[in-house]
Design an enzyme around this catalytic site. Structure first.
Site, PDB file in Angstrom:
ATOM      1  CE  LYS A  57      -3.557  -2.763   2.253  1.00  0.00           C
ATOM      2  NZ  LYS A  57      -4.513  -2.987   3.434  1.00  0.00           N
ATOM      3  CD  GLN A 101      -3.133  -4.399   6.643  1.00  0.00           C
ATOM      4  OE1 GLN A 101      -3.190  -3.318   5.675  1.00  0.00           O
ATOM      5  NE2 GLN A 101      -3.904  -5.509   6.253  1.00  0.00           N
ATOM      6  CG  ASP A 126      -9.392   0.146   5.166  1.00  0.00           C
ATOM      7  OD1 ASP A 126      -9.355  -0.254   3.555  1.00  0.00           O
ATOM      8  OD2 ASP A 126      -8.573  -0.363   5.974  1.00  0.00           O
TER       9      ASP A 126
END
Ligand code: NDP
Length: 287
Positions: A57, A101, A126
Site C-alpha cells: 500500500k 491494518q 477503508d
C-alpha cells in the site's frame, strides 16, 4: 484438464490503469493548487502478511505521488495508545485517509470496532466506520470498502447488464461479503448471501449470473456449479495443499463454464490497493 473459455477479468491490468489515472489526477490537481493527498498507514505488531500488505500500500502511494504517513506500533501498545494515535491522525490536516491494518494482534484485548469507530469518518479510507457502513446501507455517498469497490469495478469490465440478474455472494463478513451484497443490490441484482450454514451451496451458486466468492476456503466453489456464461469474482486468497496460491473457486473447471472470471492472484487483490488510493484521493479533494 479443462480448457479455459471464460474471458479473464484482469485486476492487475485494471488496477495499473486506475493507479496511473490517480497519478495523473494528483499531478494535475497539485498543479492547480490542490493539496497533496496523504494516506496514513497504521500497523500494530509483527504479523508478516500484514507487513507485506502495508508495504504494498505504501509503495502504491509513492508511485502515484501520494504522501504516506506510516506508523508502526508494538503488538502490546494497547488500545488507549492506539486510539490516541488515531485521534492525532484525525487532527493532522495533511492526512486525508487513515488505514489501520487488520487484524490487530490476538491476545491483547484490542477492540477492533472501537478502533474503526475512532477514525474520522471523512478520513476513513477503508470505509469500515459504522457511519460509512450505514451510509452504504442507505445508499448515500460515503467511502466504500476497498475490496467490494474493486469487485464492482471488475464486474463492470465484463459489460454485463446487472439489472434483474441473480447474484450469489458466498461469505457474509463486514469487510467483503455484506458490502458487496449491498452494492449488487444497488445495481438492481436479486442478491442471495450464502455462508457456513447455507444448506445447499451448489444449488445456490448454480442459479447465479454473478458469483462473488469471499470465504477463505481453497477452491470451495466447484467449477461444475457455475452457470454457463456467469461472471465469477474470486476474492479468496488461500494456499492449497501444494503451497500454491489459489482462490475460493476451482479456477480451471469454473473458467470452462463461466463467461468471465477473475484469476488468483492478479484478480481482485490488486484492485483493493487501487481503491484505497481512490478513496484517499476522494477524501483529500472532497468539497
Ligand atoms: P471471513 O473469515 O471474515 O468470512 C468468511 C465467510 O465465509 C463467513 O461469512 C463464513 O460464514 C463463510 N464461510 C466459511 N466457510 C464456508 C463454507 N464452507 N461455505 C459457505 N460459506 C462459508 O473472511 P473475509 O471476508 O475477511 O475474507 C474472505 C477471503 O477473502 C479470505 O480468503 C481473505 O484472505 C480474502 N480477502 C481478500 C482480499 C483481497 O484484497 N483480495 C481482501 C479481504 C479478504 P459464517 O459467517 O457463517 O462463519
Amino acid at each position: 484438464m479443462s480448457t479455459t473459455l471464460a474471458q479473464i477479468l484482469d485486476g492487475k491490468q485494471l488496477s495499473a490503469q486506475v493507479r496511473a489515472q490517480i497519478g495523473e489526477q494528483i499531478q494535475a490537481g497539485m498543479g492547480a493548487g490542490k493539496a497533496r493527498p496523504g494516506l496514513a498507514t497504521v500497523l500494530v505488531g509483527d504479523d508478516p502478511a500484514s507487513h507485506i500488505y502495508v508495504r504494498n500500500k505504501r509503495r502504491a502511494c509513492d508511485e502515484t505521488g501520494m504522501q504516506n504517513f506510516h506508523i508502526e506500533l508494538a503488538e502490546d501498545v494497547g488500545q488507549a495508545a492506539l486510539l490516541q494515535q488515531i485521534v492525532e491522525l484525525n487532527l493532522n490536516p495533511e492526512v486525508h485517509g487513515i488505514l489501520v491494518q487488520l487484524p490487530l494482534p490476538k491476545g491483547f484485548d484490542y477492540d477492533e470496532n472501537q478502533v474503526l469507530a475512532t477514525i474520522d469518518p471523512a478520513k476513513d479510507a477503508d470505509g469500515f466506520h459504522p457511519a460509512n457502513q450505514g451510509a452504504l446501507m442507505q445508499g448515500t455517498p460515503a467511502p466504500i470498502p476497498c475490496t467490494p469497490k474493486g469487485v464492482m469495478q471488475l464486474l463492470a469490465e465484463s459489460g454485463m447488464e446487472l439489472k434483474g440478474k441473480r447474484a450469489v455472494v458466498v461469505g457474509r463478513s463486514n469487510i467483503v461479503g455484506k458490502p458487496v451484497a449491498l452494492l449488487l443490490l444497488e445495481q438492481h441484482c436479486t442478491v442471495t448471501i450464502c455462508h457456513s450454514r447455507t444448506t445447499d451451496l451448489a444449488a445456490e451458486v448454480a442459479n447465479a449470473d454473478v458469483v462473488v466468492a469471499a470465504v477463505g476456503v481453497a477452491e470451495l466453489v466447484k467449477g461444475a456449479w457455475i452457470k454457463p456464461g456467469a461472471v465469477v469474482l474470486d476474492v479468496g486468497i488461500n494456499r492449497n495443499a501444494d503451497g500454491k496460491l489459489v482462490g475460493d473457486v476451482e479456477f480451471g473447471p469454473a473458467a470452462a463454464r463461466a463467461g468471465w472470471i477473475t484469476p488468483v492472484p492478479g484478480g481482485v487483490g490488486p484492485m483493493t490497493i487501487a481503491m484505497l488510493l481512490q478513496n484517499t484521493l476522494e477524501a483529500a479533494w472532497r468539497d
